[in-house]
Design an enzyme around this catalytic site. Sequence first.
Site, PDB file in Angstrom:
ATOM      1  N   GLU A 258       0.887  -1.168   0.000  1.00 12.80           N
ATOM      2  CA  GLU A 258       0.000   0.000   0.000  1.00 12.80           C
ATOM      3  C   GLU A 258       0.921   1.213   0.000  1.00 12.80           C
ATOM      4  OE1 GLU A 258      -3.222   0.105  -0.265  1.00 12.80           O
ATOM      5  OE2 GLU A 258      -3.745  -1.995   0.091  1.00 12.80           O
ATOM      6  N   CYS A 292      -2.568   9.155   2.558  1.00  8.14           N
ATOM      7  CA  CYS A 292      -2.238   8.716   1.191  1.00  8.14           C
ATOM      8  C   CYS A 292      -3.408   8.998   0.263  1.00  8.14           C
ATOM      9  CB  CYS A 292      -1.910   7.233   1.187  1.00  8.14           C
ATOM     10  SG  CYS A 292      -3.187   6.265   1.997  1.00  8.14           S
TER      11      CYS A 292
HETATM   12  P1  NAD Z   1       8.050   5.227   4.877  1.00  3.04           P
HETATM   13  O1  NAD Z   1       8.115   4.442   3.615  1.00  3.04           O
HETATM   14  O2  NAD Z   1       9.153   6.143   5.193  1.00  3.04           O
HETATM   15  O3  NAD Z   1       7.945   4.244   6.131  1.00  3.04           O
HETATM   16  C1  NAD Z   1       6.949   3.266   6.241  1.00  3.04           C
HETATM   17  C2  NAD Z   1       7.456   2.141   7.144  1.00  3.04           C
HETATM   18  O4  NAD Z   1       8.594   1.533   6.543  1.00  3.04           O
HETATM   19  C3  NAD Z   1       7.917   2.607   8.522  1.00  3.04           C
HETATM   20  O5  NAD Z   1       7.602   1.606   9.466  1.00  3.04           O
HETATM   21  C4  NAD Z   1       9.411   2.721   8.349  1.00  3.04           C
HETATM   22  O6  NAD Z   1      10.124   2.587   9.561  1.00  3.04           O
HETATM   23  C5  NAD Z   1       9.689   1.564   7.426  1.00  3.04           C
HETATM   24  N1  NAD Z   1      10.911   1.711   6.624  1.00  3.04           N
HETATM   25  C6  NAD Z   1      11.466   2.856   6.159  1.00  3.04           C
HETATM   26  N2  NAD Z   1      12.567   2.578   5.444  1.00  3.04           N
HETATM   27  C7  NAD Z   1      12.709   1.226   5.460  1.00  3.04           C
HETATM   28  C8  NAD Z   1      13.658   0.325   4.888  1.00  3.04           C
HETATM   29  N3  NAD Z   1      14.684   0.750   4.174  1.00  3.04           N
HETATM   30  N4  NAD Z   1      13.483  -0.991   5.092  1.00  3.04           N
HETATM   31  C9  NAD Z   1      12.453  -1.436   5.810  1.00  3.04           C
HETATM   32  N5  NAD Z   1      11.520  -0.641   6.373  1.00  3.04           N
HETATM   33  C10 NAD Z   1      11.649   0.676   6.201  1.00  3.04           C
HETATM   34  O7  NAD Z   1       6.649   5.969   4.857  1.00  3.04           O
HETATM   35  P2  NAD Z   1       6.057   6.978   5.948  1.00  3.04           P
HETATM   36  O8  NAD Z   1       6.742   8.289   5.784  1.00  3.04           O
HETATM   37  O9  NAD Z   1       6.050   6.353   7.288  1.00  3.04           O
HETATM   38  O10 NAD Z   1       4.549   7.101   5.483  1.00  3.04           O
HETATM   39  C11 NAD Z   1       4.106   7.992   4.538  1.00  3.04           C
HETATM   40  C12 NAD Z   1       3.908   7.307   3.206  1.00  3.04           C
HETATM   41  O11 NAD Z   1       3.037   6.196   3.370  1.00  3.04           O
HETATM   42  C13 NAD Z   1       3.267   8.184   2.160  1.00  3.04           C
HETATM   43  O12 NAD Z   1       3.903   8.017   0.929  1.00  3.04           O
HETATM   44  C14 NAD Z   1       1.831   7.666   2.095  1.00  3.04           C
HETATM   45  O13 NAD Z   1       1.175   7.889   0.884  1.00  3.04           O
HETATM   46  C15 NAD Z   1       2.034   6.211   2.349  1.00  3.04           C
HETATM   47  N6  NAD Z   1       0.803   5.615   2.836  1.00  3.04           N
HETATM   48  C16 NAD Z   1       0.115   4.790   2.007  1.00  3.04           C
HETATM   49  C17 NAD Z   1      -1.085   4.242   2.424  1.00  3.04           C
HETATM   50  C18 NAD Z   1      -1.851   3.320   1.525  1.00  3.04           C
HETATM   51  O14 NAD Z   1      -2.716   2.623   2.030  1.00  3.04           O
HETATM   52  N7  NAD Z   1      -1.589   3.265   0.234  1.00  3.04           N
HETATM   53  C19 NAD Z   1      -1.573   4.535   3.697  1.00  3.04           C
HETATM   54  C20 NAD Z   1      -0.850   5.386   4.520  1.00  3.04           C
HETATM   55  C21 NAD Z   1       0.350   5.913   4.074  1.00  3.04           C
END
Ligand code: NAD
Length: 482
Positions: A258, A292
Amino acid sequence: MTLLDRLIADHKTGLYVDGGWHASGDGAVIEVRDPSTEEVVAEVASGTAEDGLGAVTAAHAAFPGWAESAPRKRGEILRRAFELMMSREKEYAGLIVAENGKAFSDAMGEVRYGAEFFRWFSEEAVRNRGEVYRSPSGDKRISVLNQPIGVSLLVTPWNFPIAMGTRKIAPALAAGCTIVLKPASDTPLSSLAMADLFEEAGCPPGVINVVPSARSGKVVGAMMADRRVRKLSFTGSTETGKLLLAQAAPRVLNTSMELGGNAPFLVLEDADLDLAVEGAMQAKMRNAGEACTAANRFYVAASIADEFADRLSAAMAALKVGPGMEPGVDVGPLINAATRDKVAELVEEAGGTVTTGGRAPAGRGYFYLPTVIKDVARGAGILAAEIFGPVAPIVRFDDLDDAIAQANDTDLGLISFVFTSDQRLGMEVAERLEAGMVGLNRGLISDPSAPFGGVKESGLGREGSHHGIHEFLEPKYIGAPW
Ligand code: NAD
């Protein structure tokens, strides 16, 4: 005593593994900050790669028993989790505000939405049907069972600390999978509170494990490389999603993704403007734009663009900005300084005319004022970026086909919105928009009973609805003589 105070007093800020609370292997902690004061509100254990693998061991040991347990039993635990969360909805909302900052009203909305996944999947748990049919040649009985996929790794973002967890925990448990949840390090407390909730609801040790970590790359990488892990369900940015997909490839690890959105919001010439502005406020301002599904680009028919911009600006200017727990606050702070600075930079470079907001207020906290920018030129950088803040850029259009082409001119495709008084035209436009979801004359369509997910680089798979449980099930075909 607040839920946060209780978690701290009861020493429930550690890693939750195999039904117990533990310090991290090297004693490291995450400082959780309240985004409206910038102050540390709690310290949470920050897991190591070995801690992550310990959680996989617990989930792996618990899997056979959980997978074999009666679906009704799993459903009833989920149902109890729903009832417990709803009976303390204000406490969970307060915890979300403490670590994420959002307005209390938004946090209440999130708790209700989030808890609903427990109820929905408590009902889906007992509806896991297979198929039996005869092969076309008549020689075989084809039986198809849906079996739980196995130990599932759930990785969640900070913007909906409860709901992004429940949307994965509920279908995984309903399917018979055991889990390791790795929440975002900005907001780990809500996930720890949910582990505690499930213990109270009667969930056996090892079924749910929660490993917060500031070293997400290392911890998630180690777990993904472990052959006992059979599933990764990720919600977060497209950038991280792509990285994890590449990491999943060597093991052909089953993934659900997602990812990011860049939602267009189309207002056609014949739209009911009251409805369109109300929808725009919902689509843009839930969670201060940190969603999102947030409307990211407004395409408005030229003949009504000024009036729409005026009305939207008035509605945005009327919102009260402040700390999430203050009475009457509509818009809380953004999650951290980097996010606020990114929003400010996008506004500075957007061009067009700022009609309200356009700056961060002075003082502490990561606040940014609700902002409308009209007459943004096509091709402006802000239209290509996921803003993730309370900013509405408006582009005028003369030709509907061209507006649809602009709406689709992105690699992302999570959700789109269209407002028109002509329902038939609305359906036609909805079908042409390249998105996994479309709001037609509605600014908010998320619903646990509907399939949530995106096309193109917005993701793979669906959460919620009867589709959601299938992300955690694998069909098994048994061929036997007829
Ligand atoms: P992010 O990708 O930075 O982090 C998401 C998760 O991944 C966190 O738990 C983070 O610690 C982990 N993470 C980060 N880097 C990683 C790596 N290299 N390896 C493994 N895990 C890692 O995203 P965010 O800033 O927390 O959230 C915002 C984003 O999420 C936005 O782009 C938003 O659109 C998206 N989002 C999507 C949905 C959906 O349902 N499509 C819902 C909510 C948020």
